[in-house]
Design a protein around this motif. Structure first.
Motif, PDB file in Angstrom:
ATOM      1  N   PHE A 131       0.686  -1.277   0.104  1.00  0.00           N
ATOM      2  CA  PHE A 131       0.232   0.069  -0.156  1.00  0.00           C
ATOM      3  C   PHE A 131       0.541   1.461   0.325  1.00  0.00           C
ATOM      4  O   PHE A 131       1.370   1.409   0.625  1.00  0.00           O
ATOM      5  N   ALA A 132       0.707   2.627  -0.728  1.00  0.00           N
ATOM      6  CA  ALA A 132       1.574   2.771  -1.355  1.00  0.00           C
ATOM      7  C   ALA A 132       0.174   4.519  -1.487  1.00  0.00           C
ATOM      8  O   ALA A 132       0.177   4.417  -3.268  1.00  0.00           O
ATOM      9  N   GLU A 133       0.402   5.998  -0.844  1.00  0.00           N
ATOM     10  CA  GLU A 133      -0.485   6.923  -0.936  1.00  0.00           C
ATOM     11  C   GLU A 133      -0.294   7.788  -0.431  1.00  0.00           C
ATOM     12  O   GLU A 133       1.009   7.713  -0.046  1.00  0.00           O
ATOM     13  N   THR A 134      -0.197   9.049  -1.466  1.00  0.00           N
ATOM     14  CA  THR A 134      -0.202  10.522  -0.695  1.00  0.00           C
ATOM     15  C   THR A 134      -0.899  10.975  -0.696  1.00  0.00           C
ATOM     16  O   THR A 134      -2.429  11.339  -1.229  1.00  0.00           O
ATOM     17  N   ALA A 135      -0.628  11.927   0.589  1.00  0.00           N
ATOM     18  CA  ALA A 135      -1.796  12.473   1.724  1.00  0.00           C
ATOM     19  C   ALA A 135      -1.828  14.088   0.904  1.00  0.00           C
ATOM     20  O   ALA A 135      -0.773  14.688   1.369  1.00  0.00           O
ATOM     21  N   LEU A 136      -2.403  14.124   0.140  1.00  0.00           N
ATOM     22  CA  LEU A 136      -2.728  15.564  -0.775  1.00  0.00           C
ATOM     23  C   LEU A 136      -2.712  16.967  -0.083  1.00  0.00           C
ATOM     24  O   LEU A 136      -2.985  18.408   0.268  1.00  0.00           O
ATOM     25  N   VAL A 137      -4.066  16.849   0.771  1.00  0.00           N
ATOM     26  CA  VAL A 137      -4.644  17.455   2.076  1.00  0.00           C
ATOM     27  C   VAL A 137      -4.766  16.857   3.637  1.00  0.00           C
ATOM     28  O   VAL A 137      -4.860  15.866   3.267  1.00  0.00           O
ATOM     29  N   PRO A 138      -4.528  17.572   4.772  1.00  0.00           N
ATOM     30  CA  PRO A 138      -4.631  16.837   5.782  1.00  0.00           C
ATOM     31  C   PRO A 138      -5.517  15.133   5.998  1.00  0.00           C
ATOM     32  O   PRO A 138      -5.406  14.661   6.801  1.00  0.00           O
ATOM     33  N   GLU A 139      -7.274  16.344   5.784  1.00  0.00           N
ATOM     34  CA  GLU A 139      -8.001  15.483   6.207  1.00  0.00           C
ATOM     35  C   GLU A 139      -8.932  13.948   5.382  1.00  0.00           C
ATOM     36  O   GLU A 139      -8.720  13.496   5.432  1.00  0.00           O
ATOM     37  N   VAL A 140      -7.325  13.765   4.398  1.00  0.00           N
ATOM     38  CA  VAL A 140      -7.469  12.193   3.861  1.00  0.00           C
ATOM     39  C   VAL A 140      -6.525  11.263   5.151  1.00  0.00           C
ATOM     40  O   VAL A 140      -6.578  10.192   4.448  1.00  0.00           O
ATOM     41  N   LEU A 141      -5.430  11.838   5.208  1.00  0.00           N
ATOM     42  CA  LEU A 141      -4.759  11.256   6.237  1.00  0.00           C
ATOM     43  C   LEU A 141      -5.403  10.406   7.388  1.00  0.00           C
ATOM     44  O   LEU A 141      -5.105   9.158   7.428  1.00  0.00           O
ATOM     45  N   PRO A 142      -6.423  10.400   7.905  1.00  0.00           N
ATOM     46  CA  PRO A 142      -7.112   9.255   9.050  1.00  0.00           C
ATOM     47  C   PRO A 142      -8.083   8.331   8.213  1.00  0.00           C
ATOM     48  O   PRO A 142      -8.073   7.400   8.224  1.00  0.00           O
ATOM     49  N   GLU A 143      -8.224   8.647   6.923  1.00  0.00           N
ATOM     50  CA  GLU A 143      -8.498   7.676   6.091  1.00  0.00           C
ATOM     51  C   GLU A 143      -7.213   6.882   4.829  1.00  0.00           C
ATOM     52  O   GLU A 143      -7.395   5.456   5.380  1.00  0.00           O
ATOM     53  N   LEU A 144      -6.452   7.212   4.596  1.00  0.00           N
ATOM     54  CA  LEU A 144      -5.083   6.412   4.340  1.00  0.00           C
ATOM     55  C   LEU A 144      -4.765   5.724   5.718  1.00  0.00           C
ATOM     56  O   LEU A 144      -4.286   4.072   5.682  1.00  0.00           O
ATOM     57  N   VAL A 145      -4.273   6.157   6.748  1.00  0.00           N
ATOM     58  CA  VAL A 145      -3.955   5.752   7.959  1.00  0.00           C
ATOM     59  C   VAL A 145      -5.072   4.044   7.963  1.00  0.00           C
ATOM     60  O   VAL A 145      -4.401   3.422   8.991  1.00  0.00           O
ATOM     61  N   ALA A 146      -6.085   4.321   8.344  1.00  0.00           N
ATOM     62  CA  ALA A 146      -7.113   3.546   8.532  1.00  0.00           C
ATOM     63  C   ALA A 146      -7.177   2.236   7.870  1.00  0.00           C
ATOM     64  O   ALA A 146      -7.178   1.214   8.034  1.00  0.00           O
ATOM     65  N   ARG A 147      -6.927   3.046   6.203  1.00  0.00           N
ATOM     66  CA  ARG A 147      -6.424   1.662   5.626  1.00  0.00           C
ATOM     67  C   ARG A 147      -5.574   1.148   5.352  1.00  0.00           C
ATOM     68  O   ARG A 147      -5.295  -0.243   4.887  1.00  0.00           O
ATOM     69  N   ALA A 148      -4.434   1.609   6.429  1.00  0.00           N
ATOM     70  CA  ALA A 148      -2.969   0.654   6.583  1.00  0.00           C
ATOM     71  C   ALA A 148      -3.312  -0.358   7.407  1.00  0.00           C
ATOM     72  O   ALA A 148      -3.098  -1.693   7.276  1.00  0.00           O
ATOM     73  N   PHE A 149      -3.985   0.132   8.459  1.00  0.00           N
ATOM     74  CA  PHE A 149      -3.827  -0.608   9.659  1.00  0.00           C
ATOM     75  C   PHE A 149      -5.014  -1.914   8.579  1.00  0.00           C
ATOM     76  O   PHE A 149      -4.861  -3.235   9.593  1.00  0.00           O
ATOM     77  N   ALA A 150      -5.941  -1.828   8.617  1.00  0.00           N
ATOM     78  CA  ALA A 150      -7.185  -2.993   7.806  1.00  0.00           C
ATOM     79  C   ALA A 150      -6.667  -3.715   7.238  1.00  0.00           C
ATOM     80  O   ALA A 150      -6.440  -4.821   7.070  1.00  0.00           O
ATOM     81  N   GLY A 151      -4.707  -3.258   6.044  1.00  0.00           N
ATOM     82  CA  GLY A 151      -4.341  -4.227   5.393  1.00  0.00           C
ATOM     83  C   GLY A 151      -3.729  -5.330   6.622  1.00  0.00           C
ATOM     84  O   GLY A 151      -3.645  -6.112   6.507  1.00  0.00           O
ATOM     85  N   PHE A 152      -3.611  -4.491   7.844  1.00  0.00           N
ATOM     86  CA  PHE A 152      -2.326  -4.834   8.526  1.00  0.00           C
ATOM     87  C   PHE A 152      -3.206  -6.397   9.162  1.00  0.00           C
ATOM     88  O   PHE A 152      -2.620  -7.474   9.257  1.00  0.00           O
ATOM     89  N   VAL A 153      -4.712  -6.033   9.411  1.00  0.00           N
ATOM     90  CA  VAL A 153      -4.896  -7.340  10.172  1.00  0.00           C
ATOM     91  C   VAL A 153      -6.302  -8.292   9.459  1.00  0.00           C
ATOM     92  O   VAL A 153      -6.715  -8.985   9.502  1.00  0.00           O
ATOM     93  N   ALA A 154      -6.466  -7.463   8.265  1.00  0.00           N
ATOM     94  CA  ALA A 154      -7.612  -8.087   7.978  1.00  0.00           C
ATOM     95  C   ALA A 154      -7.228  -9.248   6.425  1.00  0.00           C
ATOM     96  O   ALA A 154      -8.529  -9.526   5.384  1.00  0.00           O
ATOM     97  N   ALA A 155      -6.429  -8.895   5.698  1.00  0.00           N
ATOM     98  CA  ALA A 155      -5.567  -8.818   4.713  1.00  0.00           C
ATOM     99  C   ALA A 155      -4.089 -10.133   4.648  1.00  0.00           C
ATOM    100  O   ALA A 155      -3.719  -9.750   5.889  1.00  0.00           O
ATOM    101  N   ARG A 156      -3.276 -10.098   3.598  1.00  0.00           N
ATOM    102  CA  ARG A 156      -1.861 -10.504   4.154  1.00  0.00           C
ATOM    103  C   ARG A 156      -1.302  -9.613   4.538  1.00  0.00           C
ATOM    104  O   ARG A 156      -1.198  -8.425   3.594  1.00  0.00           O
ATOM    105  N   PRO A 157      -0.869  -9.417   5.140  1.00  0.00           N
ATOM    106  CA  PRO A 157       0.634  -8.426   5.911  1.00  0.00           C
ATOM    107  C   PRO A 157       1.456  -8.117   5.120  1.00  0.00           C
ATOM    108  O   PRO A 157       1.911  -8.859   4.436  1.00  0.00           O
ATOM    109  N   ARG A 158       1.524  -6.496   4.705  1.00  0.00           N
ATOM    110  CA  ARG A 158       2.542  -5.718   3.740  1.00  0.00           C
ATOM    111  C   ARG A 158       2.691  -4.383   4.697  1.00  0.00           C
ATOM    112  O   ARG A 158       1.588  -3.742   4.938  1.00  0.00           O
ATOM    113  N   PRO A 159       3.821  -4.514   4.198  1.00  0.00           N
ATOM    114  CA  PRO A 159       4.482  -3.058   4.228  1.00  0.00           C
ATOM    115  C   PRO A 159       3.948  -1.953   3.571  1.00  0.00           C
ATOM    116  O   PRO A 159       2.549  -1.874   2.891  1.00  0.00           O
TER     117      PRO A 159
END
Length: 539
Positions: A131-159
């Motif tokens: 997973f690799a994304e760019t936060a172009l505005v502060p408001e998307v950071l919570p979503e990107l962090v949530a997506r990263a952590f969802a991938g850690f726990v509910a899919a094959r873990p990857r950086p």
């Protein structure tokens, strides 16, 4: 309302809310805003000597704990330096969160020669992370962090990598960002569980392969193989998941011919949480005569044509086994082979320097408590140890299996030390591989970490030298100049000693463990071989 603070401060606060308690990173001019969020000492920050080591520290943290740590790196060289560690974590299915800066939004992708600029930095990260994304505005950071952590726990873990332009980091944020509820790992279809139970109940010669994706099973792994009454072989990533002294255990002997013969003649093969990669097998998959069941959290693995399966189950390994066990008979007859004897034959198959390795590994094993954790680098003696080093618990023999990066072991052990682990930690590293990350010895000394470094000095790149011999090549570029390793370690503030006899290995390791601070023990391969009348390698 939380009061005004910067996006960087809000991001650090959000990471803590998701359970991040440790950050490995190096401050630089581009990411100083993130360090404002660390001013109160939480999360804890660890300063490595190189960003690659920061990534390996997060890798070791995840291997021991199963949880992600964070890395803070700067734009450009910080990202390229951590790239190797991203590749390693991606290959070995480890959760790791990298927060990287990138040039200001107005300069993205334009190649204007800004400091540290990579015009397409995100694309570089996408090649190495899940997973690799760019936060172009502060408001998307919570979503990107949530997506990263969802991938850690509910899919094959990857950086995961989230890059943030330097101007976004300092934008004001008024709201308090809160973590979201994360999804559960996928559970198996009940019909598939019933079908698996029927297939296994009809088996006369079942066998099981457990990979790194099965580590979540814990004690259930032993319950499964005892209920099936079948031989079980693990990959290196799952070594010790079933105690290797157990009468059903083949150990981590998947590449061995003796083990492959058992798999080839089994009439039911259950594979749980393994991609069956080249570095698991070191040859083609054995042709399985019977029917195969494969369980994995990654749908791509289930579509692998190399192992035709009768039942492909997309599920978390623990959820599958918890559902399967009640449907299996209480007891099965003993297998028609003796796994312990097969494992012994598999270990003995390796020739050349392996006899020396086995002798030294036996002395190390004799000196270590059962719960000791060994971080084994890319070195010949570690390759022998995959099969020969007896392991009774999971996550006790750790190795950079998939990507195979030299210099991984020392920083990985440092990262693991910050999980709160109480078990003794040992780094097994070659003389050449140690020089990839020897600067991190200063990090271990700085934090007074109780690490024992067993440096296997066989005079350079012995594996490559032996490979050249086998290809009828004159060995060259395999015997570099080595420093005086104990003197170097002492100069960095560590204790150090040297062992030249096989009968001195165990006692020296015991003494090193008692120091409770960094100790380097140089194991002089040629001298130890002569003392035991063994060969140090091919000639």
């Amino acid at each position: 309302m939380a009061g005004q603070r910067t996006a960087a401060e809000a991001l650090v606060e959000l990471l803590q809310a998701y359970g991040i308690d440790t950050v490995f990173g190096i401050p630089g001019v581009h990411n100083l805003a993130l360090y404002r969020g660390l001013q109160d000492g939480t999360p804890r920050h660890v300063l490595p000597r190189h960003e690659q080591a920061a990534g390996f520290m997060a890798d070791g943290y995840a291997r021991v704990s199963g949880r992600p740590a964070a890395c803070f790196v700067i734009t450009g060289p910080g990202v390229t330096n951590i790239a190797t560690a991203l590749g390693q974590a991606n290959s070995d299915s480890l959760p790791m969160l990298v927060i990287a800066t990138v040039v200001e939004r107005a300069d993205l992708g334009l190649g204007r020669g800004r400091l540290h600029e990579i015009p397409r930095q995100r694309e570089l990260c996408r090649a190495l992370a899940g997973f690799a994304e760019t936060a172009l505005v502060p408001e998307v950071l919570p979503e990107l962090v949530a997506r990263a952590f969802a991938g850690f726990v509910a899919a094959r873990p990857r950086p995961a990598v989230i890059e943030v332009p330097v101007d976004v980091l300092v934008q004001p944020v008024w709201e308090r960002w809160r973590p979201v509820s994360l999804p559960l790992p996928p559970h198996p279809d009940p019909g598939q569980v019933e079908a698996a139970a029927r297939l296994l109940a009809a088996a006369r010669r079942p066998a099981t392969i457990l990979g790194g994706g099965a580590l979540r099973l814990g004690r259930l792994a032993l319950d499964l193989v005892e209920r099936l009454g079948c031989p079980v072989v693990t990959t290196v990533a799952a070594k010790g998941l079933v105690p290797e002294s157990h009468p059903l255990s083949l150990g981590a002997t998947l590449p061995a011919e003796s083990t492959r013969e058992i798999l080839a003649r089994c009439d039911r093969l259950l594979v749980v949480g393994s991609e069956l990669a080249e570095t698991d097998l070191w040859r083609d998959l054995p042709k399985v005569a019977g029917r195969a069941i494969r369980v994995d959290i990654d749908p791509d693995r289930l579509a692998d044509p190399r192992l035709p399966v009768d039942l492909a189950v997309l599920a978390d390994s623990r959820a599958f086994v918890e559902a399967l066990l009640p449907r299996l008979a209480e007891h099965r007859p003993a297998p028609d082979v003796e796994p312990a004897a097969v494992r012994a034959r598999a270990i003995a198959e390796a020739g050349g320097p392996a006899e020396l390795h086995r002798a030294v590994l036996a002395e190390i094993r004799r000196a270590l408590p059962e719960d000791a954790v060994v971080f084994a680098d890319m070195t010949q003696i570690a390759y022998t140890g995959h099969m020969a080093f007896a392991c009774e618990r999971p996550r006790r023999w750790l190795h950079p299996v998939g990507f195979g990066t030299l210099g991984w072991a020392l920083p990985a052990a440092i990262g693991a030390a910050f999980t709160g682990m109480r078990e003794p930690a040992v780094v097994l590293v070659g003389d050449f591989g140690f020089q990839y990350s020897l600067a991190e010895l200063a990090t271990a000394v700085e934090h007074v970490l109780p690490l024992v470094l067993l440096l296997w000095n066989n005079g350079g790149l012995a594996q490559i030298r032996d490979d050249m011999h086998r290809r009828a090549l004159r060995p060259f570029a395999t015997a570099p100049f080595n420093p005086d390793f104990p003197a170097l370690a002492r100069a960095m503030g560590a204790e150090a000693t040297r062992v030249r006899r096989l009968d001195g290995v165990a006692e020296t390791v015991r003494q090193a463990l008692a120091y409770r601070r960094p100790v380097l023990v140089e194991l002089c391969a040629s001298d130890i071989a002569r003392s035991a009348g063994l060969s140090v390698g091919e000639s």
